[in-house]
Write an enzyme that holds these catalytic residues in place. Sequence first.
Site, short mmCIF file in Angstrom:
data_model
loop_
_atom_site.label_atom_id
_atom_site.label_comp_id
_atom_site.label_asym_id
_atom_site.label_seq_id
_atom_site.Cartn_x
_atom_site.Cartn_y
_atom_site.Cartn_z
N GLU A 122 37.00 -18.18 12.41
CA GLU A 122 36.38 -17.44 13.55
C GLU A 122 36.91 -18.16 14.88
OE1 GLU A 122 32.07 -17.88 13.29
OE2 GLU A 122 32.05 -16.82 11.24
N GLU A 145 33.14 -13.10 4.96
CA GLU A 145 31.58 -14.01 5.00
C GLU A 145 30.66 -12.72 5.36
OE1 GLU A 145 30.98 -17.19 7.52
OE2 GLU A 145 32.82 -18.24 7.17
C1 LIG Z 1 28.14 -16.18 14.50
C2 LIG Z 1 27.68 -17.28 13.41
O1 LIG Z 1 26.56 -17.58 13.44
N1 LIG Z 1 28.58 -17.49 12.49
C3 LIG Z 1 28.26 -18.29 11.32
C4 LIG Z 1 28.86 -17.50 9.92
O2 LIG Z 1 28.81 -18.38 9.08
C5 LIG Z 1 29.71 -19.63 9.21
C6 LIG Z 1 29.43 -20.39 7.94
O3 LIG Z 1 30.76 -20.96 7.85
C7 LIG Z 1 28.83 -20.40 10.11
O4 LIG Z 1 29.58 -21.79 10.05
C8 LIG Z 1 28.72 -19.72 11.48
O5 LIG Z 1 27.83 -20.24 12.37
#
Ligand SMILES: CC(=O)N[C@H]1CO[C@H](CO)[C@@H](O)[C@@H]1O
Length: 726
Positions: free
Chosen positions: A190, A261
Amino acid sequence: MKMAVRISFWLLLVCVLVMFINGTSQQQQEGSLVKYDGRSLIIGGERKILFSGSIHYSRSTPQMWPSLIAKAKDGGLDVIQTYVFWNLHEPQPGQYDFTGRYDLVKFIKEVQAQGLYICLRIGPYIESEWTYGGFPFWLHDIPGISYRTDNEPFKFYMQNFTTKIVNLMKSESLYASQGGPIILSQIENEYQNVEPAFGSKGYSYVRWAASMAVGLQTGVPWVMCKQTDAPDSVINTCNGMRCGESFAGPNSPNKPSMWTENWTSFFQVFGGKPYIRSAEDIAFHVSLFIAKTSGCYVNYYMYHGGTNFGHTASAYVTTSYYDEAPLDEYGLIRQPKWGHLRELHTVIKACSKTLLNGNKSNFSLGQLQTAYVFQEDSGGCVAFLVNNDTKAIANIEFRNRSYQLPPKSISILPDCSSITFNTAKLTTEIGKRNVRTVQVLSSTTSWEVFDEQTVKFSDTSLQADALLEHMNVTKETSDYLWYTVRLEVNSFCSKPVIHVKSFAHAAHAFVNGIYAGGAHGNHDVKSFLLETPITLDSGVNDVSILSDMVGLPDSGPFLEQRFTGLSEVNVRCEENDIYDLAVNNTWGYKVGLMGEDLQIYKEENLEKVVWTGFDPSVKKPITWYKMKFDAPEGDDPVALDLRTMGKGEAWINGQSIGRYWASMLTYQGKPSQTLYHIPRSFLKETENLLVVLDEIGGDPLQISVNTISWTTSKSKKTCSKHDKQD
Ligand SMILES: CC(=O)N[C@H]1CO[C@H](CO)[C@@H](O)[C@@H]1O
Ligand SMILES: *[C@@H]1O[C@H](CO)[C@@H](O)[C@H](O)[C@H]1NC(C)=O
Ligand SMILES: *[C@@H]1O[C@H](CO)[C@@H](O)[C@H](O)[C@H]1NC(C)=O
Ligand SMILES: *[C@@H]1O[C@H](CO)[C@@H](O)[C@H](O)[C@H]1NC(C)=O
Ligand SMILES: *[C@@H]1O[C@H](CO)[C@@H](O)[C@H](O)[C@H]1NC(C)=O
Ligand SMILES: *[C@@H]1O[C@H](CO)[C@@H](O)[C@H](O)[C@H]1NC(C)=O
Ligand SMILES: *[C@@H]1O[C@H](CO)[C@@H](O)[C@H](O)[C@H]1NC(C)=O
Ligand SMILES: *[C@@H]1O[C@H](CO)[C@@H](O)[C@H](O)[C@H]1NC(C)=O
């Protein structure tokens, strides 16, 4: 890895036939190659629609892995996706640990033995609600380091660890290109969320990370999630709850549409309440992703969340992780979520040939209704009829037949004529989780206590003329840091109040060894204030503040510059005198508690301190409790109910089952987590040592040992929401 070219299905079929004719040995070799095109991953020459589920090896135990993987397979998954946890594996630079719960190779081999694939998300930045986002804390002390950007020291260590993991996988022949189960790898995580903070260095870092990863020649594709500009040949993938609606698609027509995810729930923080996502809602969005974006890979985050043992959770995150997933924290099947998704997987699998090869069209069936149709010249036809009206049933016509589409649902017609699955109709079993109390640890005489002593300035060897940053002193070896100072009061000071501002998570103040009060923050604020009346002696007073971090931060840019710990300390008197203790003072520091230093939660160290009988009428902060109990009979998972305790940590036979925080309530006035998983493998039949450290001093006489199970019943064929919270 070179970009796979688009090959027509018929050419592929010829390839597959040739492989069969050429015999098994070649079939095995060819059968393991992983490529992709604009439609899907191509494994051994075949396009695939893959269902994947996240299960993190370190959030369960090796004893649980075989059954978790078997239940995932039975639930219709093809792939297990896991992160790699850098701070577990490289606790000191160049010193590695792959034992026990950290045995990544053993986990992957178990997945392979059960015939599933692996998606290995190396990161090595992973976020994942894991302390420090997976970074080992020693990185913080590398001179000139700046994490996750075009910075030489960071890139050196990132490449070093990534290479270590890739080489380990290669040496065990675990990549699909070697006949192993790993079909995909992930680099970074991300990154687009933080990229703008780094300007042009962020942009060049993404390119460096991609080419570094590709250069490791794993023979399987790499992905970057939430990274729309992932450089070729790295595939950009979607993370989110509704990728069918939010994903702009792959950044090249030669890359497939993948969802790395899909949040089956959401992680929980102390003070927050569980996020319940219904089976119907997940099924809707998975179906939409497949229909609308031609999705070929869907991963459930998490399929099994598990337990954040020890200090592995990030700031404020509960010890229980994604308990609401299709397999609950204990590894038990959560119905109807598990079963409903299993049915969806079966239906999609049965028509995957047409989905992967057919021509797609879409047209409107009404204002809020859409049809997505996949059709082959050979006659194969699959339709998804979407009703996006949340309130009303839609009566529609499709191919000269009438259908009723339930509100907010997708109907799947594997032959374009009969509906075999509707995302809003549960036909699977409904489940209810049972918690059976086996024993309440209510015998006053079986408990013993040890009171942690307040640390005074004269006890400290580390001293500094300033308030130091908390994490930089503890180096993650403990949650706790004592800050202590001497305050000389000359003039008269009535009704003194101590005022502490902290960027850590909780604090307790003591004056001359006497507890004055405590305070804490929460996940959504950066700092908190502790203000409490104190009693001062005239002359020298010892002020001691125990600062506490409930996990390190795991996200955002410039993690290496984060400031935590105390930033202001002063004493205010009624006469408006303010003694500012933060400046012109020497502070003494002590990392961790004495009980932690001596590891008094281990059988062999119990005698290192003096335990006394437990007197329920005396409540003291920072107290250690111990007692012994027998394991419940049978094989059902075991959990400790800690709802009557305050805040702290619990150990069973020397192993930490994680932090608890029962005194932090949701806005409905309940603790966020009451049950704490004790893996069966932590227990022996009798005389299990339970040690509990409590900062506030709760009521241990109501701690109970429980077993967990599910009962299921046939569902009525309705479209109501059944996914209840237990
Ligand atoms: C934007 C958000 O909330 N992202 C989440 C997505 O899931 C991951 C799991 O690894 C979280 O770490 C993030 O915070
Ligand atoms: C990683 O760094 C260590 C020193 O910390 C060194 O011994 C090792 O060779 C390096 N490995 C790689 C793959 O660069
Ligand atoms: C069909 O798909 C195209 C391309 O994605 C889109 O632009 C169009 O709006 C869709 N039509 C309907 C009726 O959904
Ligand atoms: C898809 O449509 C094209 C053009 O009509 C046709 O040539 C092709 O055979 C179709 N594909 C399949 C798999 O039926
Ligand atoms: C359904 O409606 C919601 C709310 O208007 C909208 O945000 C969403 O994109 C729609 N989804 C589909 C699949 O049409
Ligand atoms: C639907 O009916 C019309 C008229 O009766 C006919 O022309 C058309 O071919 C039919 N469509 C299908 C898909 O059967
Ligand atoms: C961390 O502590 C070291 C001494 O242990 C000190 O040299 C360094 O400046 C500190 N770094 C920060 C960011 O506070
Ligand atoms: C700290 O010491 C300096 C130099 O002695 C002095 O100027 C300053 O007023 C002091 N600050 C406080 C808050 O006592």
